[in-house]
Design an enzyme around this catalytic site. Structure first.
Site, PDB file in Angstrom:
ATOM      1  N   ARG A  75     -81.760  22.148  -6.920  1.00  0.00           N
ATOM      2  CA  ARG A  75     -80.296  22.073  -6.830  1.00  0.00           C
ATOM      3  C   ARG A  75     -79.742  22.066  -8.241  1.00  0.00           C
ATOM      4  NH1 ARG A  75     -80.195  16.324  -4.482  1.00  0.00           N
ATOM      5  NH2 ARG A  75     -81.903  16.293  -5.963  1.00  0.00           N
TER       6      ARG A  75
ATOM      7  N   ASP B 294     -86.042  37.858 -20.884  1.00  0.00           N
ATOM      8  CA  ASP B 294     -84.828  38.196 -20.141  1.00  0.00           C
ATOM      9  C   ASP B 294     -84.277  39.478 -20.753  1.00  0.00           C
ATOM     10  OD1 ASP B 294     -82.764  36.230 -18.274  1.00  0.00           O
ATOM     11  OD2 ASP B 294     -81.900  38.036 -19.165  1.00  0.00           O
TER      12      ASP B 294
ATOM     13  N   LEU C  20     -73.538  16.539   4.850  1.00  0.00           N
ATOM     14  CA  LEU C  20     -72.616  16.284   5.944  1.00  0.00           C
ATOM     15  C   LEU C  20     -71.245  15.898   5.383  1.00  0.00           C
ATOM     16  CD1 LEU C  20     -73.315  16.523   8.934  1.00  0.00           C
ATOM     17  CD2 LEU C  20     -73.622  14.048   9.033  1.00  0.00           C
TER      18      LEU C  20
ATOM     19  N   CYS D 229     -75.925  30.644  -4.390  1.00  0.00           N
ATOM     20  CA  CYS D 229     -77.037  30.696  -3.425  1.00  0.00           C
ATOM     21  C   CYS D 229     -76.574  30.730  -1.965  1.00  0.00           C
ATOM     22  CB  CYS D 229     -77.983  29.516  -3.653  1.00  0.00           C
ATOM     23  SG  CYS D 229     -78.921  29.694  -5.179  1.00  0.00           S
TER      24      CYS D 229
ATOM     25  N   ASN E  21     -81.813  27.322   3.513  1.00  0.00           N
ATOM     26  CA  ASN E  21     -80.412  27.473   3.100  1.00  0.00           C
ATOM     27  C   ASN E  21     -79.498  27.730   4.298  1.00  0.00           C
ATOM     28  OD1 ASN E  21     -80.867  26.865   0.484  1.00  0.00           O
ATOM     29  ND2 ASN E  21     -80.513  28.909  -0.352  1.00  0.00           N
TER      30      ASN E  21
END
Ligand SMILES: NC(=O)c1ccc[n+]([C@@H]2O[C@H](COP(=O)([O-])OP(=O)(O)OC[C@H]3O[C@@H](n4cnc5c(N)ncnc54)[C@H](O)[C@@H]3O)[C@@H](O)[C@H]2O)c1
Length: 448
Positions: free
Chosen positions: A161, A37, A260, A270, A218
Site C-alpha cells: 500500500r 528505468d 469499510l 491501482c 483488488n
C-alpha cells in the site's frame, strides 16, 4: 526446499512506486541490486539517494543502501542482463482507453532485456497483469534470448500500500509465488529467506493463479468500499448514520473493519484501473459475472464524486458559480503524493466546471498536482486555503486535517460550512464550533 539466506545479484526493472521500493527492500534483505528505468531523471535522482516520490521511510533506506554500494542504478539493459541472476519486472501497466491493461511497457521492458540474456536466469514479474500475460511473456522472452529455455519466469505479485510501502514490502501478509519450476520456487525462497524465517507464509501456485490473486484481491477491496458507499446512499435516504453502521459491521469478524470507510470512494494508480482491466479480461474469457459485478462497483464509486459535488452545491445555496471553495487534500489517499485518478482532483475539476473558485492544499501532493492542473490555486497552509471561503471541502483524510482547530479556522472563512467527504472529522467538535458540517451518508444533526 532451501531457506538459506543467500546474497543474490538482483535487477529491478522500473523504479516507480513499486519498483524503487522493491529495489530498496531487496538491498535491505542483503542482496546486491542494480535498478533500471527508461526515465533518466528518476534514475539520476535515485542514484543520488533521493526518492522521486513521497513515501514514508523510503528515502533514508534508499540513501543507506546507495551509500553502501548495495543498490546501484543504470540505463543499460545490457548491464542489467549481465549483472542479474534474478530480474524483477516492476514497470507500469496502466489502462488503455477501453479499460483493458496496457501491456506495452511490460513488453518493451522484456523486449529490451531478452536479447542480452546469455545465461540461465529467473525473471520475476511483480506488475499487476491480466491472467495469461506471464506465460505469453515467457514464450516471447525465451524465443528472443540467446539463453533460450534456460530463462525461467515466475510471478510474484505485489500487495504493498502506498504510504506503508516499505513495511508492506518487507513484511507482507503473505508472499505469492507463481512458478513453473521447483528451482524458481527455491530461488524465491532464498530471496525472501529473512521474512519467510520470520513466519510470513509463502503460497505457491501456477502462474495463472498468481496473476489472478492480485486482481481478485483488488476487486474484493474495491467491492468492499463500494458496498459501504451503497449503504451510505441508503443511510442518507433513511436518515441513518453510515459511520456508525460501518463501525458496527466491522466488529463482525467475518466482515472486518478495514476497507469499510464510507465517503468519497477509491482512486489511485491501482484499484480503478485494476477492476476495469479485470472486467475486460473476464469478458474476454467469456465470463459475464465479473464485469457485471465490477461495473456496478465502479459506477457506485464514481457516483460518490457527483454526490459530494451535489452536497457542495446544496451547501452554497444551489449554485457554485463564483463561490470560493477551499479543498483540503489532493492526493488520492493520505501518506502519499500520488494523484493518479485522485477523487479530489476530479472534484476540483467538477467544481471549476460549475464556476467555483477553487483553492487547494495538500501536505505533500501539491507539486504533482501543479504539474497536472497548473491553473488551480495552491495555498501553502490550510488557513491560507480557507481565507474568505464560502465552503471548505475535506477530500483526503490526512491526520493533519483531523488536528485542525475548527474554532480557529472559523475565524478566516467567510462562512463556516464544511463537507467532510471522507467521514473522518469529529462532527461534534466542528458543529460545536459553529460549523455546518455535511458528510455523505451521515445525518445533518449531532447524534447522541
Ligand atoms: N503503486 C502501488 O501501490 C502498486 C502496488 C502493487 C502493485 N502495483 C503494480 O505495479 C506496477 C507498477 O506500478 P507503479 O505504481 O510503480 O507505477 P509507476 O508509474 O510509479 O512506475 C512504473 C515505472 O516503470 C518505468 N518504465 C516504463 N517502461 C519501462 C521500460 N520499458 N523499462 C524500464 N522502466 C520502464 C516508468 O518510467 C516508471 O518509473 C503496476 O502494474 C501496478 O499495478 C503498484
Amino acid at each position: 526446499m532451501s531457506m538459506t539466506s543467500v546474497s543474490r545479484r538482483v535487477s529491478v526493472i522500473g523504479v516507480g512506486y513499486l519498483g524503487l521500493t522493491h529495489a530498496v527492500c531487496m538491498a535491505d534483505l542483503g542482496h546486491d541490486v542494480l535498478a533500471i528505468d527508461v526515465d533518466s531523471e528518476k534514475i539520476a535522482r535515485a542514484a543520488a539517494g533521493q526518492a522521486p516520490f513521497f513515501e514514508p521511510g523510503l528515502e533514508p533506506l534508499l540513501r543507506k543502501h546507495v551509500d553502501a554500494g548495495r543498490l546501484r542504478f543504470t540505463s543499460s539493459f545490457a548491464e542489467v542482463a549481465e549483472f542479474g541472476e534474478v530480474h524483477f519486472l516492476c514497470v507500469g501497466t496502466p489502462q488503455t482507453p477501453n479499460g483493458a491493461a496496457d501491456l506495452s511497457y511490460l513488453n518493451a521492458a522484456a523486449g529490451a532485456l531478452a536479447p542480452h540474456l546469455r545465461s540461465s536466469c529467473l525473471i520475476v514479474g511483480k506488475s499487476t497483469v491480466p491472467v495469461g500475460t506471464a506465460r505469453a511473456l515467457l514464450a516471447r522472452i525465451q524465443a528472443a534470448a540467446p539463453a533460450g529455455g534456460a530463462v525461467d519466469l515466475a510471478w510474484n505479485p505485489e500487495f504493498l500500500r502506498e504510504g506503508y510501502a516499505v513495511q508492506d514490502s518487507l513484511a507482507p501478509d503473505r508472499f505469492v509465488f507463481g512458478t513453473c519450476t521447483p528451482s524458481a520456487q527455491d530461488t524465491l525462497r532464498e530471496l525472501y529467506a529473512k521474512p519467510l524465517a520470520a513466519g510470513i507464509p509463502a503460497l505457491t501456485m501456477d502462474l495463472e493463479t498468481a496473476e489472478l490473486v492480485k486482481v481478485a484481491a483488488n476487486a474484493f477491496l474495491a467491492t468492499k468500499i463500494s458496498f459501504i458507499n451503497a449503504m451510505a446512499e441508503v443511510c442518507e435516504a433513511a436518515g441513518a448514520d453510515v459511520v456508525r453502521l460501518a463501525g458496527a459491521l466491522g466488529h463482525d469478524e467475518r466482515i472486518g473493519a478495514k476497507f469499510l470507510g464510507p465517503g468519497l470512494g477509491f482512486g489511485g494508480g491501482c484499484l480503478p484501473k485494476d477492476i476495469r482491466a479485470f472486467s475486460a479480461t473476464a469478458a474476454g474469457l467469456g465470463v459475464s459475472s465479473v464485469p457485471s459485478l465490477l461495473g456496478t462497483v465502479d459506477a457506485i464509486n464514481t457516483g460518490r464524486r457527483e454526490r459530494v459535488v451535489a452536497l457542495a452545491r446544496e451547501a452554497v445555496g444551489g449554485s457554485l458559480a463564483g463561490k470560493r471553495t477551499a479543498v483540503l487534500g489532493i492526493a488520492f489517499k493520505p501518506n502519499s503524493d500520488d494523484i493518479r485518478d485522485s477523487p479530489s482532483l476530479d472534484i476540483c475539476d467538477r467544481l471549476r466546471s460549475e464556476g467555483a473558485l477553487v483553492t487547494v492544499h495538500d501536505p505533500v501532493a501539491m507539486a504533482n498536482a501543479a504539474r497536472s492542473r497548473p491553473d488551480l490555486r495552491y495555498a501553502a497552509s490550510v488557513s491560507e486555503a480557507a481565507e474568505g471561503a464560502d465552503l471548505v471541502l475535506h477530500l483526503t483524510e490526512w491526520a493533519d486535517y483531523r488536528a485542525i482547530d475548527p474554532a480557529a479556522l472559523g475565524q478566516v472563512v467567510a462562512r463556516r460550512s464544511i463537507i467532510d467527504a471522507r467521514c473522518a472529522l469529529d462532527t461534534t467538535a466542528w458543529r460545536n464550533a459553529g460549523w455546518t458540517l455535511r458528510a455523505p451518508g451521515r445525518p445533518e444533526q449531532v447524534q447522541l
